[in-house]
Enzyme design. Structure first.
Site, PDB file in Angstrom:
ATOM      1  N   ARG A 127       0.844  -1.193   0.000  1.00 19.91           N
ATOM      2  CA  ARG A 127       0.000   0.000   0.000  1.00 19.91           C
ATOM      3  C   ARG A 127       0.874   1.236   0.000  1.00 19.91           C
ATOM      4  O   ARG A 127       1.685   1.435   0.904  1.00 19.91           O
ATOM      5  CB  ARG A 127      -0.925  -0.010   1.222  1.00 19.91           C
ATOM      6  CG  ARG A 127      -1.925   1.136   1.237  1.00 19.91           C
ATOM      7  CD  ARG A 127      -2.973   0.942   2.304  1.00 19.91           C
ATOM      8  NE  ARG A 127      -2.414   0.952   3.655  1.00 19.91           N
ATOM      9  CZ  ARG A 127      -3.159   0.873   4.761  1.00 19.91           C
ATOM     10  NH1 ARG A 127      -4.461   0.743   4.657  1.00 19.91           N
ATOM     11  NH2 ARG A 127      -2.591   0.895   5.944  1.00 19.91           N
ATOM     12  N   THR A 142      -0.879   7.559  -1.072  1.00 19.88           N
ATOM     13  CA  THR A 142      -2.178   7.473  -1.744  1.00 19.88           C
ATOM     14  C   THR A 142      -3.080   6.384  -1.172  1.00 19.88           C
ATOM     15  O   THR A 142      -4.281   6.378  -1.443  1.00 19.88           O
ATOM     16  CB  THR A 142      -1.973   7.178  -3.236  1.00 19.88           C
ATOM     17  OG1 THR A 142      -1.395   5.867  -3.382  1.00 19.88           O
ATOM     18  CG2 THR A 142      -1.042   8.204  -3.873  1.00 19.88           C
ATOM     19  N   ASP A 194      -0.366  -3.460  12.799  1.00 23.02           N
ATOM     20  CA  ASP A 194       0.050  -3.926  11.481  1.00 23.02           C
ATOM     21  C   ASP A 194       0.252  -5.439  11.539  1.00 23.02           C
ATOM     22  O   ASP A 194       1.171  -5.931  12.202  1.00 23.02           O
ATOM     23  CB  ASP A 194       1.338  -3.237  11.057  1.00 23.02           C
ATOM     24  CG  ASP A 194       1.737  -3.574   9.629  1.00 23.02           C
ATOM     25  OD1 ASP A 194       2.073  -4.744   9.369  1.00 23.02           O
ATOM     26  OD2 ASP A 194       1.732  -2.673   8.776  1.00 23.02           O
ATOM     27  N   ASP A 240       3.761  -6.800  10.452  1.00 22.20           N
ATOM     28  CA  ASP A 240       4.806  -6.547  11.441  1.00 22.20           C
ATOM     29  C   ASP A 240       4.681  -7.478  12.630  1.00 22.20           C
ATOM     30  O   ASP A 240       5.689  -7.970  13.178  1.00 22.20           O
ATOM     31  CB  ASP A 240       4.745  -5.096  11.921  1.00 22.20           C
ATOM     32  CG  ASP A 240       5.288  -4.113  10.885  1.00 22.20           C
ATOM     33  OD1 ASP A 240       6.003  -4.557   9.971  1.00 22.20           O
ATOM     34  OD2 ASP A 240       4.998  -2.913  10.999  1.00 22.20           O
TER      35      ASP A 240
END
Length: 209
Positions: free
Chosen positions: A104, A108, A200, A203
């Protein structure tokens, strides 16, 4: 919301709660994810087609149903989707595995592809896409676009967490694709992370920051 399957089984919800805790170690998070994925696999494959084959029990011959696992393709969206893969394969070990590499763009929030590899004969196969988080929905839509271009028999999307924004994005682009999830959280923050979420996922699976 007819295409959203919220898996509320107590064991699924229990393990997800433990995963959400910020103090959960990488090892604990990874183990729980594998267990949770196995549990979710039973729901996701509930409608898999079967065919009767001739077998012999210790007492007599019979016709009994089996699935054709080779017709199923699990497709993790790299990298976090890999955390779900082993749990799914433990239920259907004969399934094929494809890979989609997406990240990602932090500015944006759009999906950028960097890898795509699928089995042959996709029109004969059913695809289950795997990604722990369905947040903005942009990566999911990009992945579904790529897979659908190969004209598989069916496509499903499996995630641990999603939110109304992600569901809306996927169903606007692909209203025919069912979503299987363990939780529908409140929404997204300014950075496109699910709240309350679990951080996340990539992670936490791989111990990176």
């Amino acid at each position: 919301m007819n295409q959203v399957h919220h898996i509320r089984h107590p064991l699924v919800q229990h393990k997800l709660t433990l995963m959400r805790k910020k103090e959960a170690s990488t090892n604990t998070f990874r183990r729980l994810l594998n267990e949770l994925a196995t549990l979710m696999a039973y729901e996701v494959t509930r409608d898999m087609p079967t065919q009767d084959v001739a077998i012999e029990t210790p007492l007599e011959p019979m016709m009994s149903p089996v699935i054709d696992g080779k017709k199923l393709v699990f497709v993790p969206i790299l990298r976090a989707g890999l955390g779900i893969l082993d749990g799914m394969l433990s239920v259907v070990p004969g399934a094929r595995v494809g890979h989609i590499g997406l990240y990602r763009d932090p500015a944006t929030l759009q999906a950028v592809e960097y890898y795509f590899k699928m089995p042959s004969d996709m029109p004969e196969r059913d695809v289950i896409l795997l990604d722990p988080m369905l947040a903005t929905g942009n990566s999911a839509v990009a992945a579904i676009d790529k897979v659908k271009a190969l004209k598989p028999r069916s496509v499903k999307f499996v995630c641990l967490l999603t939110c109304p924004e992600g569901i809306a994005t996927v169903h606007k682009a692909h209203p025919d694709v069912p979503i299987y999830t363990a939780a529908i959280d409140r929404g997204l923050n300014d950075h496109g992370y699910i709240l309350p979420g679990l951080g996340d996922a990539g992670d936490r699976i791989f111990g990176t920051t």
